[in-house]
Enzyme design. Sequence first.
Site, PDB file in Angstrom:
ATOM      1  CB  THR A  68      -0.905  -0.016   1.245  1.00  0.00           C
ATOM      2  OG1 THR A  68      -1.638  -1.237   1.229  1.00  0.00           O
ATOM      3  CG2 THR A  68      -1.857   1.164   1.262  1.00  0.00           C
ATOM      4  CE  LYS A  86      -5.008  -1.772   0.957  1.00  0.00           C
ATOM      5  NZ  LYS A  86      -5.794  -2.920   1.339  1.00  0.00           N
ATOM      6  CB  CYS A 104      -4.216  -2.303   6.724  1.00  0.00           C
ATOM      7  SG  CYS A 104      -3.225  -3.607   5.994  1.00  0.00           S
ATOM      8  CE  LYS A 146      -8.827  -9.362  10.019  1.00  0.00           C
ATOM      9  NZ  LYS A 146      -9.514  -9.059   8.794  1.00  0.00           N
TER      10      LYS A 146
HETATM   11  P1  NAD Z   1       4.796  -7.903   6.696  1.00  0.00           P
HETATM   12  O1  NAD Z   1       5.550  -7.044   7.630  1.00  0.00           O
HETATM   13  O2  NAD Z   1       3.991  -9.047   7.207  1.00  0.00           O
HETATM   14  O3  NAD Z   1       5.797  -8.504   5.597  1.00  0.00           O
HETATM   15  C1  NAD Z   1       6.810  -7.779   4.967  1.00  0.00           C
HETATM   16  C2  NAD Z   1       7.975  -8.718   4.687  1.00  0.00           C
HETATM   17  O4  NAD Z   1       8.963  -8.026   3.937  1.00  0.00           O
HETATM   18  C3  NAD Z   1       8.671  -9.204   5.971  1.00  0.00           C
HETATM   19  O5  NAD Z   1       8.739 -10.610   5.973  1.00  0.00           O
HETATM   20  C4  NAD Z   1      10.079  -8.575   5.878  1.00  0.00           C
HETATM   21  O6  NAD Z   1      11.080  -9.402   6.441  1.00  0.00           O
HETATM   22  C5  NAD Z   1      10.229  -8.462   4.379  1.00  0.00           C
HETATM   23  N1  NAD Z   1      11.253  -7.518   3.935  1.00  0.00           N
HETATM   24  C6  NAD Z   1      11.588  -6.309   4.471  1.00  0.00           C
HETATM   25  N2  NAD Z   1      12.578  -5.748   3.740  1.00  0.00           N
HETATM   26  C7  NAD Z   1      12.893  -6.615   2.755  1.00  0.00           C
HETATM   27  C8  NAD Z   1      13.828  -6.614   1.689  1.00  0.00           C
HETATM   28  N3  NAD Z   1      14.664  -5.596   1.504  1.00  0.00           N
HETATM   29  N4  NAD Z   1      13.893  -7.686   0.876  1.00  0.00           N
HETATM   30  C9  NAD Z   1      13.059  -8.737   1.055  1.00  0.00           C
HETATM   31  N5  NAD Z   1      12.135  -8.798   2.036  1.00  0.00           N
HETATM   32  C10 NAD Z   1      12.058  -7.755   2.864  1.00  0.00           C
HETATM   33  O7  NAD Z   1       3.878  -6.908   5.877  1.00  0.00           O
HETATM   34  P2  NAD Z   1       2.462  -7.231   5.204  1.00  0.00           P
HETATM   35  O8  NAD Z   1       1.415  -7.202   6.237  1.00  0.00           O
HETATM   36  O9  NAD Z   1       2.596  -8.408   4.322  1.00  0.00           O
HETATM   37  O10 NAD Z   1       2.269  -5.915   4.326  1.00  0.00           O
HETATM   38  C11 NAD Z   1       3.027  -5.661   3.157  1.00  0.00           C
HETATM   39  C12 NAD Z   1       2.373  -4.512   2.413  1.00  0.00           C
HETATM   40  O11 NAD Z   1       1.062  -4.909   1.987  1.00  0.00           O
HETATM   41  C13 NAD Z   1       2.178  -3.248   3.260  1.00  0.00           C
HETATM   42  O12 NAD Z   1       2.321  -2.133   2.418  1.00  0.00           O
HETATM   43  C14 NAD Z   1       0.736  -3.360   3.716  1.00  0.00           C
HETATM   44  O13 NAD Z   1       0.174  -2.109   4.002  1.00  0.00           O
HETATM   45  C15 NAD Z   1       0.089  -3.995   2.507  1.00  0.00           C
HETATM   46  N6  NAD Z   1      -1.138  -4.739   2.809  1.00  0.00           N
HETATM   47  C16 NAD Z   1      -1.219  -5.523   3.916  1.00  0.00           C
HETATM   48  C17 NAD Z   1      -2.370  -6.253   4.174  1.00  0.00           C
HETATM   49  C18 NAD Z   1      -2.497  -7.111   5.413  1.00  0.00           C
HETATM   50  O14 NAD Z   1      -3.611  -7.511   5.734  1.00  0.00           O
HETATM   51  N7  NAD Z   1      -1.424  -7.412   6.114  1.00  0.00           N
HETATM   52  C19 NAD Z   1      -3.439  -6.196   3.275  1.00  0.00           C
HETATM   53  C20 NAD Z   1      -3.314  -5.417   2.127  1.00  0.00           C
HETATM   54  C21 NAD Z   1      -2.160  -4.687   1.903  1.00  0.00           C
END
Ligand code: NAD
Length: 461
Positions: free
Chosen positions: A144, A228, A284, A345
């Site tokens: 996002t 988004k 989020c 949640k």
């Molecule tokens: P998260 O923190 O669970 O996962 C991110 C991953 O990226 C981690 O495993 C971290 O180790 C890895 N990472 C960090 N730097 C890195 C690099 N340089 N190279 C490789 N890997 C690296 O985050 P998430 O919840 O999956 O969210 C990711 C994105 O998606 C965010 O922008 C979030 O806002 C968006 N998003 C999340 C959700 C949700 O429900 N969690 C839903 C929609 C969108």
Amino acid sequence: CSSDLVFEQIKLCKALTLNKRLFMKIAVVGTGYVGLVTGTCFAEMGNHVVCIDIDAHKVAQLKEGKVPIYEPELDMLFERNIKAGRLQFTTDLQAGIDAAEVVFLALPTPPGEDGSADLSYILGVAKQLGKIMRSYKVLVDKSTVPVGTAELVKAAVAEHATVPFAVVSNPEFLREGFAVSDFMKPDRVVIGCSDDKAAKIMESLYKPFVRQGNPIYFMDEKSAELTKYAANAFLATKITFMNEVANFCELVGADVDKVRIGIGSDSRIGKRFLFPGIGYGGSCFPKDVQALVKSGQDQNYDFQILQAVMAVNEDQKTILLPRIKNYFRGQLQGKKIAVWGLAFKPDTDDIREAPALYMIRALLAEGASICAYDPEAMLNVQAVLGEQITYAPDEYVALSGADALLICTEWGVFRNPNFVAMKDLMKDAVIFDGRNLYDLEEMSKQGFYYSSVGRQNIMRS
Ligand code: NAD
């Protein structure tokens, strides 16, 4: 002669079929809640996926076949695709992306100090990709990100790129707890793209997920990025509006459950996201609302509604504290409070910005002791709160000798408890319910003091 011709045609057909590779080679950078679900679901559709993460411990776990997060339905798909050789894991970005035609960026975008989305993870990886790409790639932003990020990614990659590439914005709308079904059957897929070749690749990648006719919307990158934020900000606003209605219900003696049903049956309003409680949390809504407000400020635009949403939600997270204090005549020192639910949640182990943590910290500050139970989030909370609280092996053990129960997350398992056993275990039959799980009449019958959100308090009979 004609049979020879048929034979030749069959041979040609076979060759064409063999040469026409329908699956794609995909890399997913960032293997968290979004990246792991994205990678697994694309593998489930027959694609070959390499998930990349810098967290070596996480990658080692994944390689051993362990899913590091709790997400319903994920384990089974994960296992099947690993066995089929379609899903692999690495910490090596170069090795992970070399064969891929499409590279998804599912990297964190946490709030920076000023509230804006921190783009350093995305732009850092974009820069690296520019240096190491050896063939054409479609780089897809799934994180996002604020409006204009696709342009920044393009520029960061272009600085060192020696091969052609396209940048696409493809925001993710999955909900934790339903992530697999949301990904496999999305309400819609949004693709922000100004490159025809990349758009076709994205369309063929997503076609298997929308066979029932749900739309793939193509738009410009900026509109996709804002879609988004607008979606999350709207949902946060809807919840917060209902929380304010609930607070007002308490003042005037109305019942928010009745109001909720009364307005939800209006199709313009809809039944979902109208349940009041102790505020929204998660990884989020809080950060995305804040980031959109900051994006507005950067354009000298004041998102007044969203400012109010943030302020109301902040108060809502601890709205039960004064009530609990009041019940104990201002004296929480030495009181034992059982807490049911720690995740932000149900059906997730994610505790980021979980209202439960705000309540627990507030209660600890007042001198109360906490014994908590959550079906999936205990280890994550232990990593944050350590020995400050105690952790029960199930919801009933948590109640032993408790002066009161506080419910923070609406897990299914809490919905139909054994009230008689609860009363036996607790020192006092008192429930503060931040998620309105129980029927008021039932609580009156069971003889509890019961205080929920937007409804009358039930006094002990
Ligand atoms: P998260 O923190 O669970 O996962 C991110 C991953 O990226 C981690 O495993 C971290 O180790 C890895 N990472 C960090 N730097 C890195 C690099 N340089 N190279 C490789 N890997 C690296 O985050 P998430 O919840 O999956 O969210 C990711 C994105 O998606 C965010 O922008 C979030 O806002 C968006 N998003 C999340 C959700 C949700 O429900 N969690 C839903 C929609 C969108």
